[in-house]
Motif scaffolding. Sequence first.
Motif, PDB file in Angstrom:
ATOM      1  N   THR A   1       0.831  -1.217   0.000  1.00  0.00           N
ATOM      2  CA  THR A   1       0.000   0.000   0.000  1.00  0.00           C
ATOM      3  C   THR A   1       0.861   1.261   0.000  1.00  0.00           C
ATOM      4  N   ASP A   2       2.003   1.211   0.668  1.00  0.00           N
ATOM      5  CA  ASP A   2       2.906   2.361   0.656  1.00  0.00           C
ATOM      6  C   ASP A   2       3.463   2.602  -0.741  1.00  0.00           C
ATOM      7  N   LYS A   3       3.826   1.521  -1.440  1.00  0.00           N
ATOM      8  CA  LYS A   3       4.324   1.659  -2.818  1.00  0.00           C
ATOM      9  C   LYS A   3       3.236   2.183  -3.742  1.00  0.00           C
ATOM     10  N   ILE A   4       2.013   1.702  -3.574  1.00  0.00           N
ATOM     11  CA  ILE A   4       0.899   2.189  -4.398  1.00  0.00           C
ATOM     12  C   ILE A   4       0.678   3.674  -4.145  1.00  0.00           C
ATOM     13  N   GLN A   5       0.720   4.067  -2.886  1.00  0.00           N
ATOM     14  CA  GLN A   5       0.505   5.473  -2.532  1.00  0.00           C
ATOM     15  C   GLN A   5       1.579   6.355  -3.148  1.00  0.00           C
ATOM     16  N   LYS A   6       2.825   5.916  -3.101  1.00  0.00           N
ATOM     17  CA  LYS A   6       3.917   6.706  -3.657  1.00  0.00           C
ATOM     18  C   LYS A   6       3.932   6.692  -5.183  1.00  0.00           C
ATOM     19  N   THR A   7       3.645   5.537  -5.786  1.00  0.00           N
ATOM     20  CA  THR A   7       3.665   5.418  -7.236  1.00  0.00           C
ATOM     21  C   THR A   7       2.579   6.265  -7.890  1.00  0.00           C
ATOM     22  N   PHE A   8       1.383   6.218  -7.359  1.00  0.00           N
ATOM     23  CA  PHE A   8       0.261   6.931  -7.956  1.00  0.00           C
ATOM     24  C   PHE A   8      -0.017   8.273  -7.285  1.00  0.00           C
TER      25      PHE A   8
ATOM     26  N   VAL B   1      -7.550   8.557   0.905  1.00  0.00           N
ATOM     27  CA  VAL B   1      -8.273   7.654   0.004  1.00  0.00           C
ATOM     28  C   VAL B   1      -8.220   6.214   0.512  1.00  0.00           C
ATOM     29  N   PHE B   2      -7.151   5.871   1.204  1.00  0.00           N
ATOM     30  CA  PHE B   2      -6.939   4.479   1.580  1.00  0.00           C
ATOM     31  C   PHE B   2      -7.985   3.900   2.540  1.00  0.00           C
ATOM     32  N   PRO B   3      -8.465   4.626   3.539  1.00  0.00           N
ATOM     33  CA  PRO B   3      -9.528   4.040   4.361  1.00  0.00           C
ATOM     34  C   PRO B   3     -10.788   3.706   3.563  1.00  0.00           C
ATOM     35  N   VAL B   4     -11.088   4.513   2.560  1.00  0.00           N
ATOM     36  CA  VAL B   4     -12.243   4.244   1.700  1.00  0.00           C
ATOM     37  C   VAL B   4     -11.995   2.969   0.899  1.00  0.00           C
ATOM     38  N   VAL B   5     -10.785   2.842   0.346  1.00  0.00           N
ATOM     39  CA  VAL B   5     -10.424   1.641  -0.409  1.00  0.00           C
ATOM     40  C   VAL B   5     -10.503   0.418   0.507  1.00  0.00           C
ATOM     41  N   GLY B   6     -10.000   0.570   1.719  1.00  0.00           N
ATOM     42  CA  GLY B   6     -10.052  -0.544   2.674  1.00  0.00           C
ATOM     43  C   GLY B   6     -11.474  -0.977   2.978  1.00  0.00           C
ATOM     44  N   GLY B   7     -12.358  -0.019   3.211  1.00  0.00           N
ATOM     45  CA  GLY B   7     -13.753  -0.341   3.498  1.00  0.00           C
ATOM     46  C   GLY B   7     -14.461  -0.994   2.327  1.00  0.00           C
ATOM     47  N   PHE B   8     -14.217  -0.459   1.123  1.00  0.00           N
ATOM     48  CA  PHE B   8     -14.859  -1.029  -0.069  1.00  0.00           C
ATOM     49  C   PHE B   8     -14.282  -2.396  -0.443  1.00  0.00           C
ATOM     50  N   THR B   9     -13.093  -2.695   0.010  1.00  0.00           N
ATOM     51  CA  THR B   9     -12.500  -4.000  -0.269  1.00  0.00           C
ATOM     52  C   THR B   9     -12.942  -5.051   0.750  1.00  0.00           C
TER      53      THR B   9
ATOM     54  N   CYS C   1      -4.402   0.248   5.352  1.00  0.00           N
ATOM     55  CA  CYS C   1      -5.193   1.330   4.757  1.00  0.00           C
ATOM     56  C   CYS C   1      -5.460   2.460   5.744  1.00  0.00           C
ATOM     57  N   GLY C   2      -5.041   2.298   6.973  1.00  0.00           N
ATOM     58  CA  GLY C   2      -5.202   3.365   7.952  1.00  0.00           C
ATOM     59  C   GLY C   2      -6.520   3.339   8.696  1.00  0.00           C
ATOM     60  N   LEU C   3      -7.249   2.254   8.596  1.00  0.00           N
ATOM     61  CA  LEU C   3      -8.488   2.153   9.360  1.00  0.00           C
ATOM     62  C   LEU C   3      -8.153   1.954  10.834  1.00  0.00           C
ATOM     63  N   VAL C   4      -8.930   2.538  11.677  1.00  0.00           N
ATOM     64  CA  VAL C   4      -8.674   2.498  13.113  1.00  0.00           C
ATOM     65  C   VAL C   4      -8.938   1.100  13.637  1.00  0.00           C
ATOM     66  N   GLY C   5      -8.094   0.653  14.511  1.00  0.00           N
ATOM     67  CA  GLY C   5      -8.274  -0.650  15.119  1.00  0.00           C
ATOM     68  C   GLY C   5      -6.976  -1.136  15.704  1.00  0.00           C
ATOM     69  N   SER C   6      -7.087  -2.212  16.439  1.00  0.00           N
ATOM     70  CA  SER C   6      -5.895  -2.792  17.038  1.00  0.00           C
ATOM     71  C   SER C   6      -5.796  -4.244  16.610  1.00  0.00           C
ATOM     72  N   TYR C   7      -4.852  -4.934  17.189  1.00  0.00           N
ATOM     73  CA  TYR C   7      -4.674  -6.350  16.894  1.00  0.00           C
ATOM     74  C   TYR C   7      -5.250  -7.242  17.988  1.00  0.00           C
ATOM     75  N   TYR C   8      -5.710  -6.679  19.066  1.00  0.00           N
ATOM     76  CA  TYR C   8      -6.148  -7.484  20.199  1.00  0.00           C
ATOM     77  C   TYR C   8      -7.376  -8.339  19.861  1.00  0.00           C
ATOM     78  N   ALA C   9      -8.470  -7.703  19.488  1.00  0.00           N
ATOM     79  CA  ALA C   9      -9.692  -8.461  19.188  1.00  0.00           C
ATOM     80  C   ALA C   9      -9.510  -9.394  17.988  1.00  0.00           C
ATOM     81  N   PRO C  10      -8.869  -8.950  16.897  1.00  0.00           N
ATOM     82  CA  PRO C  10      -8.622  -9.907  15.805  1.00  0.00           C
ATOM     83  C   PRO C  10      -7.767 -11.090  16.241  1.00  0.00           C
ATOM     84  N   SER C  11      -6.794 -10.838  17.120  1.00  0.00           N
ATOM     85  CA  SER C  11      -5.950 -11.933  17.603  1.00  0.00           C
ATOM     86  C   SER C  11      -6.747 -12.933  18.422  1.00  0.00           C
TER      87      SER C  11
END
Length: 173
Positions: A39-46, A52-60, A114-124
Amino acid sequence: MFLRHSTPRELPLYLLLGIFRGLVSLSFSWCTSLIMVVTDKIQKTFAMPKAVFPVVGGFTVGPVALIYPEVLYWGFENVDTLLESRPLVKGLSVDLLLQLIAIKIAATSFCRACGLVGSYYAPSLFIGAAAGMAYGKLISFMISQLNPIFHLSGIEGASPQAYGLVYISFVTI
């Protein structure tokens, strides 16, 4: 939930659970690192703005959640559902549990990148419950299939819920 008393003969099975846990943890770390680099390479390349990335994350992740609604956060209800033990209720199959592990790792890693808010605790906790349950079901199946051939009466696996609880107990430490 009723969990059978464990015996010292089960210790090798818990050792294998620890190895499995390590592999799942490594895959989670590698997946997150890889997706963050991409995602960092995509952000820098384009030259895309970071907003925009949180929107992309949600739609994906949204369409993925339509197929696997368990990947969404419902409080800890989804973990309770995985660990639930009721008579005459078989629970989720091993292949579905393994799919959920992979999808949850990918979705959490992608959302994080994508920068969406959250942690790793509940997913873990979710990944741990699913992995422990899948491991427990696989061990139970393998012991039942190998017992007539190798007479494994000395080895008896715990319930899948026990493996799930042991797995997620290491997340909270």
